[in-house]
Design a protein around this motif. Sequence first.
Motif, PDB file in Angstrom:
ATOM      1  N   TRP A   1     -47.852 -26.660  31.523  1.00  0.00           N
ATOM      2  CA  TRP A   1     -47.791 -25.206  31.811  1.00  0.00           C
ATOM      3  C   TRP A   1     -47.072 -24.437  30.799  1.00  0.00           C
ATOM      4  O   TRP A   1     -47.414 -23.599  30.139  1.00  0.00           O
ATOM      5  N   ARG A   2     -45.846 -24.932  30.281  1.00  0.00           N
ATOM      6  CA  ARG A   2     -45.119 -24.236  29.236  1.00  0.00           C
ATOM      7  C   ARG A   2     -45.708 -24.285  28.151  1.00  0.00           C
ATOM      8  O   ARG A   2     -45.967 -23.378  27.181  1.00  0.00           O
TER       9      ARG A   2
ATOM     10  N   ARG B   1     -48.813 -25.002  27.069  1.00  0.00           N
ATOM     11  CA  ARG B   1     -49.894 -24.299  26.936  1.00  0.00           C
ATOM     12  C   ARG B   1     -49.416 -22.951  26.693  1.00  0.00           C
ATOM     13  O   ARG B   1     -50.643 -21.973  26.258  1.00  0.00           O
ATOM     14  N   ARG B   2     -48.433 -22.302  26.996  1.00  0.00           N
ATOM     15  CA  ARG B   2     -48.111 -20.818  26.759  1.00  0.00           C
ATOM     16  C   ARG B   2     -47.224 -20.741  25.340  1.00  0.00           C
ATOM     17  O   ARG B   2     -46.878 -19.588  25.248  1.00  0.00           O
TER      18      ARG B   2
END
Lengths: 329, 483
Positions: B476-477, B479-480
């Motif tokens: 998640w991290r 991807r950002r």
Amino acid sequence: MTTTTTAPTPDLVLEVKNLRMRYRKGLFGKGFEALRGVSLAVEPGSVFGLLGPNGAGKTTMIKILLGLAGGWTGDAFLFGERAGRASSRTRVGYLPEAHRLPQYLTGRQVMQLFGGLCGRSPSWLKERIPALLDAVDMTEGADRKVREYSKGMQQRIGLAQALIHEPRLIFLDEPTDGVDPVGRAKIREIIARLRERGVTIFINSHLLMEIEQMCDRIVIIDRGQILKQGTVDDLTPDTGLVRFELESGLDRAEALVTPLVAGVETTPDGLRCRMRTEETDRVIDALRGAGISIRAVSPERQSLESSFIDLVVAENRRTSGAATQGGAA
Amino acid sequence: MNALDHTNTDFDDPNVSRGAIYRALVRDAYLQVIDNAVFKVLLGLVLLMVALTFVIGFRQDGVEVLFGMFKYDYEQFLGTFGFAFGVIGGDNTNETIVRAIQNLFTTVISGSFGALFAVVATSFFLPRMLERGSADTLFSKPVSRGALVVSRYLASLIFVSLLTVVLVLGMYLGFAVSSGYTNPEFLWSGPMLIYLFAILSAFSTFWGAMTRSSIATLLLTVLSWWGCVGVHGGWLIWEFVEHNERVDSSIDGARFDDPTLATDTAASDEYGPVVSVVRGVVEGLHYALPKTGDAAQLTELVRKTLHGEIRTLVGGVNMRNQMLQVYEQADGAYVVVSPDGSEALYPDARGTDIETGGRRPLFLRIGEDGSLEAWVPTSMRDMRRGREEAEEAEAAGSDGEADGETAGDETAAWPPSWTEPTDIVPPDEIDFGLEDPATFLQRRFVWGQSDWGFSPIFSFLSSLLSSAVLVLLAIWRVRRIDF
């Protein structure tokens, strides 16, 4: 947040409309706007040059197109697909500026890795890799670890990895950075051959001469805005000066030509005259009539460098002037 | 073929092979591992250990070096290393030594120092991939960032798996050849080490994505590891203390015949607000965090279960102020352990030949000579009659008049005055005397019978789940991140 408001134009390789990007600084920082409404379109088979001073937004635009940066607004398409999607990168190759390839791999393994990541099978790569290594002159060092490579070798392997999957669009960010003159000539040759084969190339470079040599179209960008775009001829206008290179009669030439045209000056190898095109024949006739041998006649164009500097300086003045006026008001 | 020609005529509909992408990622992970300097050093050490197991053989009568070229008796051999001889001996000398060495190198050394070295060597995998220049090149390919993060996690697992396979399999074969001793259950040490490192690597991946710094990742991973060990250790000691207080209270209640002393009030009810909050936090973290400390216990449990060595505490029996612990083995037999540690085995109590098909009860008593006597009924009729006898004996105030055969004798007639139901103490209330927290955990860490806090299945699944959550947060991290 990214937004898509319009449909892509068919047959364009790359299309950007009103692209805006703001980098935020800290939690409440205002940040700065790296792109301020950039629009451009790239047709298949062209070599497209992106010029701009440091911090102009060139690399940001490439990163948006490749899905490496988010938080932009506007429209961005690659091959008609929205930029940022993994599938839109299938037909794209990229050589980043200051790239860092896995140091634990050999050059050949780098090619296998990046080819594999593009979905190419080992058997397909087995045929392609030797030919590509040969094309970038890396056959000899292909089985050495990347950490043992010189800057130039890393650049050449980097270029090869960008080409491994036969992309239709290639982004090259400072492709000749750190490469010796022979290597640069080789890279220019590769780019020319790719263009012949219909590959679209998008070059981002500070080396204006190379851009001038390689590109069909050029965009000059500064502070997130396009200042000017067009062909090399569009960006390097005729200065109205014609240069005559003479084999002999240097001492007599100026006296002969001065009555015919205005603004004649002597150069170490001949004359430079400000004149209209139709006056050229008269000057040539006068010189030949006096037995002076002419080696070359060439109209002088503004160099891309001076054109670029003029544009950027003018923009700086305009921006600072606007700021001053804004401050005075 | 000219390298700059296009052979792919299908560009308008590119057919990217997902299999090729995953193969490339796995191969890259493998190549990163085998190029790693720490990996090479560790592999060298592991191979050295394995080589030693091949050349040093522990036989029944002594130590053989280089396939019998040199022979030493155990006293002489251990004396060379400064150890006094005396403990080792008997019929299973070589088994004892080989097991001790196996345990030393897998659970103790590899499970602690080895795992620490592996964390040091692999903590930079993800941060380095996320550096500018490296990430740009990789993430511009048509492959998801999640797959690239997982590939670095996989690289860490490959790192440990290769070393573990060589160590465990090598030592197993080495001891088989040189010592003539094989214990297939030892092979379970391999999955244990990989399981432990899968948890640590999840922390490493998480911190790598959050900090993008190799040093910070290393420090935070080690701190997380110690944090988990601390939380579970703290929780265990808390449980241990509360359990002992509960047992003491129960014993006092029984001793003084005062039910008010035998209160069921949980110790936690008496805590102040601050301690209650701390207790709650520790409790919550225990359930939420991966349980690195349970890895060795899990392996031991699996090993014992698969090799029929598992025994489950059924309860305790108070007889003449002696607390006898009654265990049931995997084969259904009962084992009764006296306070002095002596054990007595009673036959299979799980029968299908009786009407219920269920477990038959174990009847116990202290015989006239003071020895423990036990009886397992062979049929429902026997069982009923046994109970009637016990009730009659209770009614008569007698507890020691034997009238039948003792345990182990399946043809036993009538067991007299057997254990009264009130004498049965549930496992939770047995006083184990000077038991330490580790033994307390080991005894409670059993399949099926433990509550959540001690359940091996919960420990395993929750650790895997927590690790998966950490990896998902890392994805998640990543991807950002804007590069």
